[in-house]
Design a protein around this motif. Structure first.
Motif, PDB file in Angstrom:
ATOM      1  N   ASP A 137       0.797  -1.160   0.001  1.00  0.00           N
ATOM      2  CA  ASP A 137       0.022   0.072  -0.030  1.00  0.00           C
ATOM      3  C   ASP A 137       0.759   1.316  -0.065  1.00  0.00           C
ATOM      4  OD1 ASP A 137      -2.537  -1.161  -0.481  1.00  0.00           O
ATOM      5  OD2 ASP A 137      -2.931  -0.580   1.952  1.00  0.00           O
ATOM      6  N   SER A 138       1.938   1.310   0.934  1.00  0.00           N
ATOM      7  CA  SER A 138       2.838   2.345   0.832  1.00  0.00           C
ATOM      8  C   SER A 138       3.681   2.725  -0.458  1.00  0.00           C
ATOM      9  CB  SER A 138       3.779   2.188   1.950  1.00  0.00           C
ATOM     10  OG  SER A 138       3.054   2.300   3.214  1.00  0.00           O
TER      11      SER A 138
ATOM     12  N   TYR B 136       0.982   3.891  -3.094  1.00  0.00           N
ATOM     13  CA  TYR B 136       0.708   5.037  -2.982  1.00  0.00           C
ATOM     14  C   TYR B 136       1.669   6.247  -3.239  1.00  0.00           C
ATOM     15  CZ  TYR B 136      -0.836   9.333  -0.824  1.00  0.00           C
ATOM     16  OH  TYR B 136      -1.538  10.736  -0.646  1.00  0.00           O
TER      17      TYR B 136
ATOM     18  N   ASN C  57     -11.272   0.870   0.202  1.00  0.00           N
ATOM     19  CA  ASN C  57     -10.664   1.120  -1.116  1.00  0.00           C
ATOM     20  C   ASN C  57     -11.278   0.024  -2.240  1.00  0.00           C
ATOM     21  OD1 ASN C  57      -8.936   1.760  -3.192  1.00  0.00           O
ATOM     22  ND2 ASN C  57      -7.105   1.544  -2.004  1.00  0.00           N
TER      23      ASN C  57
ATOM     24  N   ASN D  55      -7.554  10.082  -4.093  1.00  0.00           N
ATOM     25  CA  ASN D  55      -7.911   8.496  -4.181  1.00  0.00           C
ATOM     26  C   ASN D  55      -6.518   8.194  -4.808  1.00  0.00           C
ATOM     27  OD1 ASN D  55     -10.106   9.532  -3.005  1.00  0.00           O
ATOM     28  ND2 ASN D  55     -11.405   8.075  -4.338  1.00  0.00           N
TER      29      ASN D  55
ATOM     30  N   SER E 275      -4.763   5.911  -3.288  1.00  0.00           N
ATOM     31  CA  SER E 275      -4.387   4.837  -2.339  1.00  0.00           C
ATOM     32  C   SER E 275      -4.748   3.353  -3.245  1.00  0.00           C
ATOM     33  CB  SER E 275      -4.997   4.501  -1.137  1.00  0.00           C
ATOM     34  OG  SER E 275      -4.661   5.490  -0.277  1.00  0.00           O
ATOM     35  N   GLN E 276      -4.150   2.236  -3.313  1.00  0.00           N
ATOM     36  CA  GLN E 276      -4.152   1.009  -3.807  1.00  0.00           C
ATOM     37  C   GLN E 276      -3.336  -0.040  -3.399  1.00  0.00           C
ATOM     38  OE1 GLN E 276      -3.863   2.415  -8.054  1.00  0.00           O
ATOM     39  NE2 GLN E 276      -1.953   1.485  -8.262  1.00  0.00           N
TER      40      GLN E 276
ATOM     41  N   THR F  53      -7.224   2.826   2.468  1.00  0.00           N
ATOM     42  CA  THR F  53      -7.163   4.196   1.943  1.00  0.00           C
ATOM     43  C   THR F  53      -6.450   5.111   3.196  1.00  0.00           C
ATOM     44  OG1 THR F  53      -9.224   4.711   3.265  1.00  0.00           O
ATOM     45  CG2 THR F  53      -9.558   3.843   1.229  1.00  0.00           C
TER      46      THR F  53
ATOM     47  N   TRP G 152      -3.353   6.171   3.344  1.00  0.00           N
ATOM     48  CA  TRP G 152      -2.290   7.126   3.103  1.00  0.00           C
ATOM     49  C   TRP G 152      -3.022   8.260   2.535  1.00  0.00           C
ATOM     50  CZ3 TRP G 152       1.981   7.788   4.968  1.00  0.00           C
ATOM     51  CH2 TRP G 152       2.995   6.980   5.321  1.00  0.00           C
ATOM     52  N   ASP G 153      -4.156   8.140   1.906  1.00  0.00           N
ATOM     53  CA  ASP G 153      -5.029   9.287   1.379  1.00  0.00           C
ATOM     54  C   ASP G 153      -5.527   9.865   2.578  1.00  0.00           C
ATOM     55  OD1 ASP G 153      -5.175   9.175  -1.450  1.00  0.00           O
ATOM     56  OD2 ASP G 153      -6.296   7.490  -1.608  1.00  0.00           O
TER      57      ASP G 153
ATOM     58  N   ASP H  22      -7.966  12.260  -0.120  1.00  0.00           N
ATOM     59  CA  ASP H  22      -9.131  11.346  -0.347  1.00  0.00           C
ATOM     60  C   ASP H  22     -10.366  12.375  -0.860  1.00  0.00           C
ATOM     61  OD1 ASP H  22      -8.775  12.579   2.492  1.00  0.00           O
ATOM     62  OD2 ASP H  22     -10.772  11.511   2.890  1.00  0.00           O
TER      63      ASP H  22
END
Length: 335
Positions: free
Chosen positions: A167-168, A171, A263, A280, A282-283, A287, A289-290, A296
């Motif tokens: 994720d980090s 992002y 997410n 948005n 984040s992936q 979510t 980090w957003d 976000d």
């Protein structure tokens, strides 16, 4: 002999009957290191870790493709089907070709990593648990807690850490691809040719971006947490299914990915719109980090309500058209 029998039973879910005796002994157990058995007898776990996400990608994408083609879930579309055809700048054949190439690249990289990996071994677990019991754990930690914590909890913890790394990684690299105009035009704009995402397009990327974002990011997470090949099978497959689901184009009420993760397909769909492209990032899982970075989209509930209204309006038109078509077919049969 006792230690050998215990090592042979490491694959069992519950601790062996003599586990507590071994843990209570003042003598370190004699261990016998051996290669792990593969999950499937006809293929190594390393190769399975490379193939399983590819099989998962095309299988799961095909399910959504069939839902799309046979109009099985029109009530739950995020965008009407005609909007997908009108707005997207990449054909299905282009998308499939690029994804196949990315899978080829990640497989080749994976084969190199597997070749450099040491053999997957087992048998050391008994010694590690004995040392934890002898030197580090307080007395209130039972032998059962030690067994389940080390044999299963440690796996879950490392997979969760790997998910956090993915994720980090995704992002910040994804966001940087948007902030830097040169990188966006050269690499990331390719993915944004899909204004209306669909499942096959989840990994529709420039090959360089695909390698950096997905192949390298997931590989770093796996290596940093020292996942075994079996654990990598789960992580890679799970991450692939989640990424496909995020691009599926449907808000399915029974979809566990969309129920459990904020997410989800609707959240990521906002990022593919011209007015939501700077939010948005984040992936693919959470979510966080957003939220922390204040990137976000703030009106997601309003967008969800608006899209639901549009979808239901189009769904009523779809049902009416279907009803008229059936009525016409009945007239033809009567004639």
């Amino acid at each position: 002999m006792v230690a050998s029998m215990l090592n042979d039973k490491l694959a069992g879910f519950a601790p062996p009957s003599n586990f507590s005796n071994i843990m209570a002994s003042d003598l370190a157990p004699v261990v016998f290191i051996k290669e792990k058995e593969n999950f499937l007898p006809f293929i190594s776990d390393g190769i399975l870790a490379l193939l399983s996400p590819i099989v998962a990608y095309w299988t799961y994408s095909m399910i959504f493709h069939l839902i799309d083609v046979y109009e099985l879930a029109e009530k739950y579309r995020i965008h009407p089907s005609e909007e997908e055809q009108a707005r997207n700048k990449a054909s299905l054949s282009e998308v499939v070709k690029d994804v196949l190439f990315q899978h080829l690249v990640q497989t080749c990289v994976g084969l190199v990593v597997i070749h450099l990996d040491p053999p997957q071994t087992t048998g050391h677990e008994i010694d590690v648990m004995w040392r934890l019991r002898k030197y580090h754990l307080p007395s209130y930690v039972s032998d059962e807690m030690l067994w389940y914590g080390y044999m299963y909890g440690w796996t879950v913890l490392r997979i969760c850490i790997a998910i956090g790394i993915i994720d980090s990684w995704q992002y910040w690299l994804h966001r940087f691809m948007h902030i830097n105009k040169t990188l966006y035009r050269r690499f990331h704009s390719r993915h944004h040719r899909l204004y209306v995402p669909f499942a096959f397009g989840a990994l529709y990327n420039d090959p360089v971006e695909g390698f950096l974002l997905d192949t390298l990011g997931t590989g770093v997470a796996s290596l940093a947490t020292r996942l075994s090949h079996k654990e990598a099978v789960f992580l890679y497959t799970f991450a692939t299914l989640k990424t496909v689901d995020d691009h599926c184009g449907y808000r399915l009420p029974f979809d566990l990915f969309q129920i459990l993760f904020p997410n989800n397909a609707l959240y990521h769909d906002i990022h593919h719109q011209t007015w939501g492209i700077k939010s948005n990032f984040s992936q693919p899982f959470f979510t966080i980090w957003d939220k922390l970075s204040d990137t976000d989209y703030k009106f997601i509930d309003e967008y969800k309500s608006m899209q639901k209204h549009i979808t239901l309006t189009k769904y009523r038109e779809f049902l009416e058209t279907k009803k008229k078509k059936r009525g016409g077919e009945k007239v033809e049969k009567m004639d």
